[in-house]
Design a protein around this motif. Structure first.
Motif, PDB file in Angstrom:
ATOM      1  N   GLY A  24     -13.392  15.866   9.333  1.00 22.64           N
ATOM      2  CA  GLY A  24     -14.529  15.507   8.498  1.00 22.64           C
ATOM      3  C   GLY A  24     -14.174  14.714   7.272  1.00 22.64           C
ATOM      4  N   ASN A  25     -12.887  14.659   6.938  1.00 21.22           N
ATOM      5  CA  ASN A  25     -12.420  13.865   5.793  1.00 21.22           C
ATOM      6  C   ASN A  25     -11.797  12.540   6.228  1.00 21.22           C
ATOM      7  OD1 ASN A  25     -13.088  15.845   3.763  1.00 21.22           O
ATOM      8  ND2 ASN A  25     -11.349  17.050   4.481  1.00 21.22           N
ATOM      9  N   ASP A  81     -25.077  19.995  15.365  1.00 21.70           N
ATOM     10  CA  ASP A  81     -25.875  21.172  15.029  1.00 21.70           C
ATOM     11  C   ASP A  81     -26.248  21.998  16.255  1.00 21.70           C
ATOM     12  OD1 ASP A  81     -25.992  20.541  12.247  1.00 21.70           O
ATOM     13  OD2 ASP A  81     -27.503  19.017  12.703  1.00 21.70           O
ATOM     14  N   ALA A  82     -25.981  21.492  17.451  1.00 24.36           N
ATOM     15  CA  ALA A  82     -26.415  22.184  18.662  1.00 24.36           C
ATOM     16  C   ALA A  82     -25.692  23.508  18.857  1.00 24.36           C
ATOM     17  CB  ALA A  82     -26.210  21.279  19.879  1.00 24.36           C
ATOM     18  N   ILE A  83     -24.427  23.571  18.402  1.00 22.57           N
ATOM     19  CA  ILE A  83     -23.643  24.815  18.499  1.00 22.57           C
ATOM     20  C   ILE A  83     -23.102  25.102  17.101  1.00 22.57           C
ATOM     21  CG2 ILE A  83     -21.831  26.035  19.768  1.00 22.57           C
ATOM     22  CD1 ILE A  83     -21.978  23.852  21.902  1.00 22.57           C
ATOM     23  N   PRO A  84     -23.907  25.689  16.230  1.00 26.20           N
ATOM     24  CA  PRO A  84     -23.512  25.841  14.819  1.00 26.20           C
ATOM     25  C   PRO A  84     -22.239  26.636  14.606  1.00 26.20           C
ATOM     26  CG  PRO A  84     -25.523  27.085  15.311  1.00 26.20           C
ATOM     27  CD  PRO A  84     -25.270  26.201  16.477  1.00 26.20           C
ATOM     28  N   GLU A  85     -21.903  27.547  15.529  1.00 25.70           N
ATOM     29  CA  GLU A  85     -20.678  28.349  15.389  1.00 25.70           C
ATOM     30  C   GLU A  85     -19.427  27.479  15.474  1.00 25.70           C
ATOM     31  OE1 GLU A  85     -23.771  31.094  17.239  1.00 25.70           O
ATOM     32  OE2 GLU A  85     -23.187  28.991  17.403  1.00 25.70           O
ATOM     33  N   TRP A  86     -19.546  26.298  16.036  1.00 24.84           N
ATOM     34  CA  TRP A  86     -18.395  25.413  16.186  1.00 24.84           C
ATOM     35  C   TRP A  86     -18.295  24.358  15.082  1.00 24.84           C
ATOM     36  CZ3 TRP A  86     -18.529  24.085  22.169  1.00 24.84           C
ATOM     37  CH2 TRP A  86     -18.249  25.263  22.886  1.00 24.84           C
ATOM     38  N   LYS A  87     -19.197  24.387  14.139  1.00 21.63           N
ATOM     39  CA  LYS A  87     -19.202  23.378  13.077  1.00 21.63           C
ATOM     40  C   LYS A  87     -17.838  23.345  12.377  1.00 21.63           C
ATOM     41  CE  LYS A  87     -22.269  20.741  10.659  1.00 21.63           C
ATOM     42  NZ  LYS A  87     -23.381  19.935  11.204  1.00 21.63           N
ATOM     43  N   GLY A  88     -17.235  22.163  12.296  1.00 24.26           N
ATOM     44  CA  GLY A  88     -15.946  22.002  11.633  1.00 24.26           C
ATOM     45  C   GLY A  88     -14.753  22.349  12.492  1.00 24.26           C
ATOM     46  N   LEU A 126     -10.734  25.125  18.317  1.00 25.27           N
ATOM     47  CA  LEU A 126      -9.866  25.499  17.204  1.00 25.27           C
ATOM     48  C   LEU A 126     -10.687  25.549  15.919  1.00 25.27           C
ATOM     49  CD1 LEU A 126      -6.721  23.294  17.960  1.00 25.27           C
ATOM     50  CD2 LEU A 126      -7.045  25.727  18.477  1.00 25.27           C
ATOM     51  N   HIS A 127     -10.932  26.747  15.439  1.00 25.86           N
ATOM     52  CA  HIS A 127     -11.646  26.928  14.185  1.00 25.86           C
ATOM     53  C   HIS A 127     -10.645  26.790  13.040  1.00 25.86           C
ATOM     54  CE1 HIS A 127     -15.322  28.479  16.189  1.00 25.86           C
ATOM     55  NE2 HIS A 127     -14.450  28.923  17.087  1.00 25.86           N
ATOM     56  N   MET A 128     -11.007  26.017  12.031  1.00 26.29           N
ATOM     57  CA  MET A 128     -10.072  25.671  10.972  1.00 26.29           C
ATOM     58  C   MET A 128     -10.428  26.349   9.654  1.00 26.29           C
ATOM     59  SD  MET A 128      -8.151  23.717  12.794  1.00 26.29           S
ATOM     60  CE  MET A 128      -7.044  23.053  11.523  1.00 26.29           C
ATOM     61  N   ASP A 129      -9.395  26.682   8.902  1.00 31.84           N
ATOM     62  CA  ASP A 129      -9.519  27.129   7.520  1.00 31.84           C
ATOM     63  C   ASP A 129      -8.646  26.184   6.721  1.00 31.84           C
ATOM     64  OD1 ASP A 129      -9.711  28.361   5.094  1.00 31.84           O
ATOM     65  OD2 ASP A 129      -8.752  30.237   5.697  1.00 31.84           O
ATOM     66  N   GLY A 130      -9.242  25.146   6.148  1.00 30.18           N
ATOM     67  CA  GLY A 130      -8.459  24.089   5.533  1.00 30.18           C
ATOM     68  C   GLY A 130      -7.671  23.368   6.606  1.00 30.18           C
ATOM     69  N   LYS A 175      -5.268  24.818   8.413  1.00 37.50           N
ATOM     70  CA  LYS A 175      -4.676  25.829   9.285  1.00 37.50           C
ATOM     71  C   LYS A 175      -5.690  26.247  10.337  1.00 37.50           C
ATOM     72  CE  LYS A 175      -0.901  26.157   6.772  1.00 37.50           C
ATOM     73  NZ  LYS A 175       0.412  25.656   7.266  1.00 37.50           N
ATOM     74  N   VAL A 176      -5.189  26.687  11.486  1.00 36.87           N
ATOM     75  CA  VAL A 176      -6.054  27.242  12.520  1.00 36.87           C
ATOM     76  C   VAL A 176      -6.336  28.696  12.170  1.00 36.87           C
ATOM     77  CG1 VAL A 176      -6.244  27.846  14.961  1.00 36.87           C
ATOM     78  CG2 VAL A 176      -5.188  25.672  14.301  1.00 36.87           C
ATOM     79  N   SER A 177      -7.608  29.021  12.015  1.00 36.72           N
ATOM     80  CA  SER A 177      -7.964  30.400  11.678  1.00 36.72           C
ATOM     81  C   SER A 177      -8.255  31.222  12.930  1.00 36.72           C
ATOM     82  CB  SER A 177      -9.181  30.432  10.749  1.00 36.72           C
ATOM     83  OG  SER A 177     -10.315  29.845  11.379  1.00 36.72           O
ATOM     84  N   HIS A 178      -8.888  30.599  13.935  1.00 42.58           N
ATOM     85  CA  HIS A 178      -9.245  31.301  15.159  1.00 42.58           C
ATOM     86  C   HIS A 178      -9.194  30.317  16.324  1.00 42.58           C
ATOM     87  CE1 HIS A 178     -11.188  33.730  11.984  1.00 42.58           C
ATOM     88  NE2 HIS A 178     -10.897  34.765  12.758  1.00 42.58           N
ATOM     89  N   GLU A 179      -8.946  30.855  17.510  1.00 39.45           N
ATOM     90  CA  GLU A 179      -8.924  30.051  18.728  1.00 39.45           C
ATOM     91  C   GLU A 179      -9.859  30.680  19.756  1.00 39.45           C
ATOM     92  OE1 GLU A 179      -5.823  28.479  22.221  1.00 39.45           O
ATOM     93  OE2 GLU A 179      -5.091  29.600  20.497  1.00 39.45           O
ATOM     94  N   GLU A 180     -10.658  29.823  20.375  1.00 40.21           N
ATOM     95  CA  GLU A 180     -11.663  30.271  21.337  1.00 40.21           C
ATOM     96  C   GLU A 180     -11.534  29.403  22.588  1.00 40.21           C
ATOM     97  OE1 GLU A 180     -16.601  30.177  21.329  1.00 40.21           O
ATOM     98  OE2 GLU A 180     -15.450  29.852  19.486  1.00 40.21           O
TER      99      GLU A 180
END
Length: 406
Positions: free
Chosen positions: A261-262, A335-342, A357-361, A363-368
């Motif tokens: 996003g940056n 916006d169709a799958i808000p849980e995946w935003k970012g 891959l859910h990100m925290d900055g 770093k990977v915070s969670h993997e689905e």
């Protein structure tokens, strides 16, 4: 006919984590529960592999929107919503209402043996007015072959056909090599119209060491303009004998790339057995291959000295052991799958689904994992905010599947 299925991402997991590194983040079990291939290796920092699953995962509905396609390698959405796809054997098609149009005329000859073929395609930033596209392909040459990038104007017809005009090869990975593996390649435009080109190091022991050689174009990320020239602020433009187009080096086989996003480039590359890795390539940095890596040789034994850390080389942001077999990548900002935003969405050839891959900055915070029971070659976010995945079979056919929240 369209077919729809609904499932919960991340189901069918083993309950015990046997022989796995003890670094899963708190809050849930990791998706991967199999023993690692490199049993003696440990991550450098917490969360570098086997991140926890999210506490809540959305139910995902899948819908087949096109099937019976040739072996598709990549896809892009055109401004009118139709899909432009590249077929490995060397054809481009426009898909409308689930049906591919006639092969687009003017595509140059490609080398489709082994892992080669017509690879990625990207629309120019000004495509709506210029009609320009860029594509990478395996090019046969007098002294071998290699990955090349071409530009062309796409002139599409209403019937789904069309032609390429003013086709021009703007960049060639050098040196050539007489092999049929590890061509890469993904094309990603940066926020200032710079074009990032990812390539492989050609796999074999002889060429792969050139991933560490700045005189060589093997195992690199390149950064060029739309004419194929090095950008003046590239890290090695003033270094004698170094290839000025190089952005980063020490890569194995990069088949996934996307901007966050940056506007920063991220990549996922095929590693050795137990060494697929997520990176955020930065100017002039060395990502280690083949001197530093997680995982082991597919033939068995250590890669080089078997080390995972070395001064002046970068650690992967994240790695997989066992591997996912990455191909295709998108940053989800819909916006169709808000849980995946970012989150980053990565195609899994080995895991046969989409890796989230859910990100925290940084770093990977969670993997689905979203299981699709098929090899995933490319992933894109559509103009409707849905996720589109290109599947492939080893016999050479593809399907395009749409993913939405159930």
């Amino acid at each position: 006919m369209k077919r729809t299925n609904i499932f919960l991402a991340g189901t069918a997991l083993a309950l015990a984590l046997v022989g796995a590194p003890a670094m899963a983040q708190t809050g849930g079990k990791p998706v991967e529960t199999s023993a690692p291939n490199a049993k003696d290796q440990k991550p450098t920092f917490t969360g570098q592999t086997r991140a926890a699953q999210p506490a809540e995962m959305p139910k995902i509905a899948t819908e087949v929107v096109a099937e019976g396609l040739p072996h598709i390698w990549s896809m892009e959405f055109l401004p009118d919503g139709r899909m432009l796809v590249t077929a490995k054997e060397g054809a481009m098609h426009i898909i409308k209402d689930g049906e591919p149009g006639p092969a687009i005329e003017g595509v140059p000859k490609v080398l489709s043996a082994g892992q080669g073929g017509l690879l990625d395609v990207a629309l120019a930033p000004d495509h709506e007015t210029s009609g320009m596209i860029f594509f990478s392909f395996s090019e046969e040459r007098e002294d071998g072959n290699g990955t090349s990038v071409a530009s062309a104007k796409l002139v599409a017809n209403d019937d789904g056909g069309g032609k390429l005009e003013n086709v021009k090869v703007i960049f060639q990975q050098m040196p050539s090599y007489d092999g049929n593996k590890h061509f890469g390649s993904r094309l990603t435009f940066g926020p200032n119209n710079e074009l990032y080109v990812t390539v492989g190091e050609r796999s074999d022991p002889e060429p792969r060491v050139q991933a560490q050689d700045l005189k060589s174009g093997l195992g690199k990320v390149f950064r060029i303009d739309m004419d194929g020239k090095a950008l003046p602020d590239n890290p090695f433009v003033d270094q004698p004998e170094a290839r000025p187009e190089i952005w980063s080096y020490g890569h194995r086989n990069l088949q996934s790339a996307a901007l966050d996003g940056n506007g920063r480039l991220w990549t996922v590359e095929h590693g050795p057995k137990g060494g697929d890795e997520l990176n955020r390539p930065e100017a002039g940095k060395n990502y280690g291959w083949p001197e530093v890596t997680y995982g082991v040789e597919y033939s068995g034994g250590k890669v080089g000295d078997g080390i995972t850390e070395k001064a002046q080389t970068e650690q992967p942001v994240y790695y997989w052991d066992p591997v996912i077999g990455p191909s295709g990548m998108a940053f989800y900002d819909g916006d169709a799958i808000p849980e995946w935003k970012g989150a980053f969405l990565v195609g899994g050839l080995v895991t046969q689904g989409v890796v989230v891959l859910h990100m925290d900055g940084d770093k990977v915070s969670h993997e689905e994992h979203v299981p699709l029971k098929a090899r995933i070659r490319d992933v894109k976010v559509g103009p409707d905010g849905a996720v589109y995945a290109v599947t492939e079979t080893r016999s050479g056919s593809s399907t395009i599947v749409k993913l939405t929240k159930a």
